[in-house]
Scaffold this motif. Structure first.
Motif, PDB file in Angstrom:
ATOM      1  N   MET A  67     -42.269 -22.947 -13.978  1.00 52.56           N
ATOM      2  CA  MET A  67     -40.966 -22.982 -14.637  1.00 52.56           C
ATOM      3  C   MET A  67     -40.281 -21.607 -14.551  1.00 52.56           C
ATOM      4  O   MET A  67     -39.081 -21.526 -14.264  1.00 52.56           O
ATOM      5  CB  MET A  67     -41.130 -23.393 -16.097  1.00 52.56           C
ATOM      6  CG  MET A  67     -39.865 -23.324 -16.908  1.00 52.56           C
ATOM      7  SD  MET A  67     -39.925 -24.397 -18.327  1.00 52.56           S
ATOM      8  CE  MET A  67     -41.071 -23.535 -19.369  1.00 52.56           C
ATOM      9  N   LEU A  68     -41.062 -20.555 -14.780  1.00 49.32           N
ATOM     10  CA  LEU A  68     -40.498 -19.201 -14.686  1.00 49.32           C
ATOM     11  C   LEU A  68     -39.882 -18.976 -13.309  1.00 49.32           C
ATOM     12  O   LEU A  68     -38.804 -18.393 -13.181  1.00 49.32           O
ATOM     13  CB  LEU A  68     -41.593 -18.154 -14.928  1.00 49.32           C
ATOM     14  CG  LEU A  68     -41.866 -17.767 -16.377  1.00 49.32           C
ATOM     15  CD1 LEU A  68     -42.841 -16.596 -16.405  1.00 49.32           C
ATOM     16  CD2 LEU A  68     -40.584 -17.389 -17.094  1.00 49.32           C
ATOM     17  N   GLY A  69     -40.580 -19.454 -12.267  1.00 47.89           N
ATOM     18  CA  GLY A  69     -40.070 -19.304 -10.906  1.00 47.89           C
ATOM     19  C   GLY A  69     -38.686 -19.909 -10.777  1.00 47.89           C
ATOM     20  O   GLY A  69     -37.752 -19.283 -10.243  1.00 47.89           O
ATOM     21  N   ALA A  70     -38.525 -21.123 -11.292  1.00 46.78           N
ATOM     22  CA  ALA A  70     -37.235 -21.800 -11.189  1.00 46.78           C
ATOM     23  C   ALA A  70     -36.155 -21.032 -11.945  1.00 46.78           C
ATOM     24  O   ALA A  70     -35.045 -20.835 -11.441  1.00 46.78           O
ATOM     25  CB  ALA A  70     -37.356 -23.224 -11.726  1.00 46.78           C
ATOM     26  N   TYR A  71     -36.489 -20.557 -13.149  1.00 48.63           N
ATOM     27  CA  TYR A  71     -35.474 -19.865 -13.951  1.00 48.63           C
ATOM     28  C   TYR A  71     -35.125 -18.498 -13.359  1.00 48.63           C
ATOM     29  O   TYR A  71     -33.965 -18.102 -13.325  1.00 48.63           O
ATOM     30  CB  TYR A  71     -35.941 -19.731 -15.401  1.00 48.63           C
ATOM     31  CG  TYR A  71     -35.589 -20.941 -16.228  1.00 48.63           C
ATOM     32  CD1 TYR A  71     -34.330 -21.068 -16.806  1.00 48.63           C
ATOM     33  CD2 TYR A  71     -36.489 -21.973 -16.405  1.00 48.63           C
ATOM     34  CE1 TYR A  71     -33.982 -22.173 -17.544  1.00 48.63           C
ATOM     35  CE2 TYR A  71     -36.159 -23.094 -17.146  1.00 48.63           C
ATOM     36  CZ  TYR A  71     -34.905 -23.187 -17.724  1.00 48.63           C
ATOM     37  OH  TYR A  71     -34.559 -24.291 -18.444  1.00 48.63           O
ATOM     38  N   PHE A  72     -36.154 -17.759 -12.902  1.00 49.50           N
ATOM     39  CA  PHE A  72     -35.884 -16.477 -12.241  1.00 49.50           C
ATOM     40  C   PHE A  72     -34.939 -16.702 -11.066  1.00 49.50           C
ATOM     41  O   PHE A  72     -33.945 -15.999 -10.894  1.00 49.50           O
ATOM     42  CB  PHE A  72     -37.188 -15.836 -11.744  1.00 49.50           C
ATOM     43  CG  PHE A  72     -37.991 -15.173 -12.823  1.00 49.50           C
ATOM     44  CD1 PHE A  72     -37.512 -15.117 -14.125  1.00 49.50           C
ATOM     45  CD2 PHE A  72     -39.216 -14.589 -12.538  1.00 49.50           C
ATOM     46  CE1 PHE A  72     -38.256 -14.506 -15.123  1.00 49.50           C
ATOM     47  CE2 PHE A  72     -39.969 -13.971 -13.539  1.00 49.50           C
ATOM     48  CZ  PHE A  72     -39.490 -13.937 -14.826  1.00 49.50           C
ATOM     49  N   ALA A  73     -35.278 -17.705 -10.247  1.00 54.06           N
ATOM     50  CA  ALA A  73     -34.476 -17.959  -9.056  1.00 54.06           C
ATOM     51  C   ALA A  73     -33.062 -18.365  -9.445  1.00 54.06           C
ATOM     52  O   ALA A  73     -32.093 -17.963  -8.802  1.00 54.06           O
ATOM     53  CB  ALA A  73     -35.125 -19.052  -8.214  1.00 54.06           C
ATOM     54  N   PHE A  74     -32.947 -19.136 -10.524  1.00 54.32           N
ATOM     55  CA  PHE A  74     -31.618 -19.556 -10.972  1.00 54.32           C
ATOM     56  C   PHE A  74     -30.761 -18.335 -11.315  1.00 54.32           C
ATOM     57  O   PHE A  74     -29.617 -18.206 -10.867  1.00 54.32           O
ATOM     58  CB  PHE A  74     -31.732 -20.479 -12.184  1.00 54.32           C
ATOM     59  CG  PHE A  74     -30.439 -20.644 -12.930  1.00 54.32           C
ATOM     60  CD1 PHE A  74     -29.406 -21.404 -12.387  1.00 54.32           C
ATOM     61  CD2 PHE A  74     -30.239 -20.040 -14.154  1.00 54.32           C
ATOM     62  CE1 PHE A  74     -28.210 -21.550 -13.063  1.00 54.32           C
ATOM     63  CE2 PHE A  74     -29.047 -20.188 -14.839  1.00 54.32           C
ATOM     64  CZ  PHE A  74     -28.025 -20.934 -14.281  1.00 54.32           C
ATOM     65  N   THR A  75     -31.353 -17.407 -12.083  1.00 48.62           N
ATOM     66  CA  THR A  75     -30.599 -16.218 -12.489  1.00 48.62           C
ATOM     67  C   THR A  75     -30.291 -15.325 -11.289  1.00 48.62           C
ATOM     68  O   THR A  75     -29.165 -14.870 -11.103  1.00 48.62           O
ATOM     69  CB  THR A  75     -31.402 -15.421 -13.534  1.00 48.62           C
ATOM     70  OG1 THR A  75     -31.672 -16.293 -14.632  1.00 48.62           O
ATOM     71  CG2 THR A  75     -30.622 -14.230 -14.034  1.00 48.62           C
ATOM     72  N   HIS A 134     -26.667 -13.836  -8.988  1.00 45.78           N
ATOM     73  CA  HIS A 134     -26.288 -12.461  -8.691  1.00 45.78           C
ATOM     74  C   HIS A 134     -26.331 -12.137  -7.208  1.00 45.78           C
ATOM     75  O   HIS A 134     -25.431 -11.489  -6.678  1.00 45.78           O
ATOM     76  CB  HIS A 134     -27.215 -11.497  -9.444  1.00 45.78           C
ATOM     77  CG  HIS A 134     -27.043 -11.553 -10.922  1.00 45.78           C
ATOM     78  ND1 HIS A 134     -25.936 -11.050 -11.563  1.00 45.78           N
ATOM     79  CD2 HIS A 134     -27.815 -12.100 -11.891  1.00 45.78           C
ATOM     80  CE1 HIS A 134     -26.036 -11.271 -12.862  1.00 45.78           C
ATOM     81  NE2 HIS A 134     -27.172 -11.907 -13.083  1.00 45.78           N
ATOM     82  N   ILE A 135     -27.409 -12.565  -6.555  1.00 43.06           N
ATOM     83  CA  ILE A 135     -27.587 -12.096  -5.169  1.00 43.06           C
ATOM     84  C   ILE A 135     -27.681 -13.249  -4.180  1.00 43.06           C
ATOM     85  O   ILE A 135     -27.896 -13.017  -2.997  1.00 43.06           O
ATOM     86  CB  ILE A 135     -28.859 -11.221  -5.054  1.00 43.06           C
ATOM     87  CG1 ILE A 135     -30.054 -11.956  -5.656  1.00 43.06           C
ATOM     88  CG2 ILE A 135     -28.646  -9.885  -5.733  1.00 43.06           C
ATOM     89  CD1 ILE A 135     -31.362 -11.221  -5.493  1.00 43.06           C
ATOM     90  N   GLY A 136     -27.523 -14.480  -4.639  1.00 41.55           N
ATOM     91  CA  GLY A 136     -27.577 -15.612  -3.717  1.00 41.55           C
ATOM     92  C   GLY A 136     -28.971 -16.214  -3.611  1.00 41.55           C
ATOM     93  O   GLY A 136     -29.962 -15.617  -4.032  1.00 41.55           O
TER      94      GLY A 136
END
Lengths: 316, 417
Positions: free
Chosen positions: A45-53, A57-59
């Motif tokens: 889940m952290l992976g998905a949320y990190f990637a979302f944020t 910002h950076i694509g």
């Protein structure tokens, strides 16, 4: 019919390989430390949320590269400063610790990102149907998911069997004290494996987020099924995790497509079952309706028939 | 190594549920219990509901409160589980709360309704009211109706009657696929669809009638595959929460381009998930008008104020304000918070909603009678979008109150009768 079978197979493969990304880390961690890591789906889940944020910002593409290592670092920190201390109090303490981390991750995610599902979307570059067969299109993104997970599988396999680091990891799996005697830093190996396992879960989250949804319940939804995969495949066995992931992925997608019930099966054998009997509810249930519990049924069967799992070497 | 033991402990841990406690509150407020999912796959829906209740309470408090006191909303997390809801209901009762709102999942609604009925029979001096703002299984105001339950949303039959009227007019449709969550509400939707389509469009073929487990499906692609394989040219679904988001996503991916007739395919993440692929294709039936193209002044002001407080959420259930204000007015009329008297004051009560609709709490079954609306997912003429996505709902048609009214089979036992 061909269309249904073909696309079910494809979807089953995609889902199965995603399960493998998750279960490979879990089974490595278990094999090495004997810890059933409850927090594993939390790292997904952290992976998905990190990637979302990060995507904001950076694509997407930089996020795809950056998010998994970030999750890996989080995992390594949890091992270094939490699990390692708890380790000396035995396995039950470790189990409870990882359970606590899982709850913590879910709460933190809700605090930081809120409870509403995030609109973490498929990147524009991959947002097109790869091919259309009959009337169904197969999204390019799903083939990308498949590609990534197959790539990771090959990579893991090569690292573990063909490199020095892989040799040390394999040795630490079975003979940790011997490896330590030979001058290797076994706790560090543990930390690295835990980190890599978490990073793999994070990667699964990064690529699954846009398809399966990015919301605080996403860890729970996949958490239990990943345990099933690992137990069916055999705790600690990477090959087992691979086979079990594909098995469950394909099993679940196909089961949904089948509308047959016990009644139909009996009819095919020439037995008529009364529609008004007290058990009518039982034999009119279709395979499609019980699809989600089939993996758990398989789990029970495996534990009864072959407690070490398909490829496992020790009893659960 | 005692791995077998470890697995046992692991299982035990999986069963452990963390109860969400409610902090002790100051006196001199009238507390309203809110039992709904505040964690898990349906947390988004439950949380947005809680915010809307707080907003509604704030509005009532600003206007002078109830019996000179302020309303206070206390949230209880039931994780959409009937068992957990009963535990939370016990908590509600022990905290001295006499009014309970719940809406997400009719399965939960049946459990609460039964428990409230039992409690009230056993404790005639200390009764409570169950105010249902969203659980729309028709049984709750028909064969399973009871005196202490009041429903502020149109039930699944009333909504399906409106949806099937629309489907009836669309002569291009020949094959319908019904998909829903496997519990009382999903079954009620499917049953009503089959029955009403049979009456209104006997030529229509129902090519699929599928129930999937609620909140457990990770990937809807296989289900969408099945819909495509069936050749359906329209889909009816009552899915909500994560189940609606994921169904919409899977349908978009596979390129399923048929119209959807839905109950809850908007807001709380669903509108954003549907996006451009669903424009003019996804239709919703609901109890109050969509906020577009033009909302009445009062409603528009309310939606704007809500958005300011909760920028990530939307007012997607105006019935929450309706329910809470009708309760507040009933308490004011009864001049007491005694459940018996408030219930009596609610029966037959009339109210004009924020959108200017006249609604009536029918005495016979405690089902609020109201006009019903159908709207469509689009990005044109949107003033109030959902999920900050630029997409939202625009009103298409309206069924007047007398047309939306359905007969009831309810025979409730009244206290003292």
């Amino acid at each position: 019919m061909f269309e249904l079978v073909f696309f079910s197979l494809l979807n089953g493969l995609v889902f199965g390989m995603l399960l493998f990304l998750l279960s490979s880390g879990l089974t490595l961690i278990f094999g090495m430390m004997g810890v059933l890591n409850f927090a594993h789906a939390g790292f997904y889940m952290l992976g998905a949320y990190f990637a979302f944020t990060l995507t904001g910002h950076i694509g997407f593409w930089p996020a795809l590269v950056l998010a998994p290592p970030l999750v890996g670092v989080a995992g390594a920190l949890v091992e270094r400063h939490g699990l390692r201390r708890v380790h000396r109090f035995g396995h039950v303490a470790e189990l409870i610790f990882t359970f606590g981390v899982a709850v913590l991750i879910e709460e933190i995610v809700q605090l930081v990102w809120g409870r509403v599902a995030k609109s973490y979307e498929v990147p524009a570059l991959l947002d097109f149907p790869l091919f259309t067969l009959f009337e169904t299109s197969f999204p390019a993104y799903k083939s990308f998911m498949l590609l990534i997970s197959v790539g990771i599988f090959v990579f893991l396999f090569l690292v573990l069997t063909r490199t020095r680091a892989g040799l040390i990891i394999q040795a630490s799996l079975t003979h940790p004290s011997m490896v330590g005697m030979l001058g290797h830093n076994v706790p560090r190996v543990f930390m690295v494996v835990f980190g890599i396992g978490s990073a793999l879960a994070g990667l699964a989250g990064v690529i699954a987020g846009p398809v399966l949804g990015t919301f605080p319940g996403m860890a729970q939804v996949l958490g239990s099924i990943v345990f099933v995969v690992v137990v069916i495949g055999g705790l600690g066995s990477l090959a087992g995790a691979f086979v079990a992931s594909l098995l469950i992925g394909v099993l679940q997608t196909f089961a949904v497509a089948l509308n047959y019930s016990l009644k139909d099966a009996a009819a095919a054998l020439g037995i008529g079952l009364a529609a008004q009997s007290a058990f009518a509810d039982l034999w009119t249930v279709t395979i499609a309706q019980v699809a989600p519990i089939l993996p758990y049924l398989l789990l029970v069967l495996i534990l009864v028939v072959r407690p070490m799992g398909l490829f496992g070497t020790r009893e659960t | 190594m005692a791995l077998r033991h470890l697995l046992l402990v692991a299982l035990a841990l999986l069963m452990v549920a963390l109860p969400a406690g409610a902090p002790p509150q100051a006196q001199e407020t009238i507390k309203i219990g809110y039992i709904d999912p505040l964690s898990g796959p349906f947390a988004a829906t439950g949380e947005n509901g809680l915010y809307q209740f707080r907003m509604a309470a704030e509005r009532i408090n600003k206007a002078g409160g109830v019996l000179g006191k302020k309303l206070e909303i206390v949230g209880f997390d039931n994780k959409v589980s009937p068992q957990e809801s009963l535990v939370q209901l016990k908590k509600v009762i022990s905290e001295g709360i006499r009014f309970v709102f719940q809406g997400n999942s009719s399965g939960v609604a049946h459990a609460i309704s039964d428990a409230v009925l039992k409690h009230n029979q056993r404790n005639p001096k200390d009764r409570i009211l169950y105010l249902n703002y969203s659980a729309v299984d028709p049984a709750l105001t028909n064969e399973k109706c009871q005196y202490w339950h009041f429903r502020f949303d149109a039930n699944a039959d009333m909504k399906m009657a409106a949806l099937t009227d629309i489907i009836k007019q669309n002569k291009k449709l020949t094959k319908i696929y019904i998909i829903g969550q496997d519990y009382s509400f999903g079954k009620a939707v499917a049953e009503a669809a089959v029955k009403m389509l049979g009456q209104k469009r006997p030529d229509l073929k129902i090519v699929g009638n599928e129930l999937h487990p609620i909140g457990k499906v990770k990937d809807f692609s296989p289900y969408v595959q099945k819909i495509i394989a069936s050749g359906a040219d329209a889909v009816i679904t009552g899915n909500w929460g994560a189940d609606m988001i994921n169904l919409a996503k899977a349908a978009n991916e596979a390129g399923l381009k048929v119209p959807f007739y839905t109950y809850y395919a908007a807001s709380d993440g669903v509108t954003a998930a549907i996006g451009a692929a669903g424009v003019d294709r996804i239709r919703l039936v609901h109890e109050s008008p969509a906020p577009n193209p033009k909302a009445p002044t009062d409603a528009a002001a309310y939606y704007t104020a809500y958005k300011k407080l909760y920028p990530k959420n939307d007012v997607n259930q105006p019935r929450i304000l309706t329910g809470l204000e009708m309760l507040a007015q009933a308490i004011n009329r009864a001049k007491t918070t005694d459940a018996d008297k408030v219930a009596a004051a609610l029966e037959g009560a009339e109210y004009t909603t924020l959108n200017g609709d006249r609604v009536v709490m029918r005495k016979a079954d405690h089902q609020l009678q109201m006009p019903i609306y159908i709207s469509v997912h689009t990005d044109k003429n949107i003033v109030f979008d959902y999920d900050n996505s630029g997409f939202g709902l625009v009103n298409e048609s309206r069924v007047e109150l007398d047309k939306a009214t359905l007969p009831t089979s309810c025979k409730m036992e009244r206290p003292g009768a």
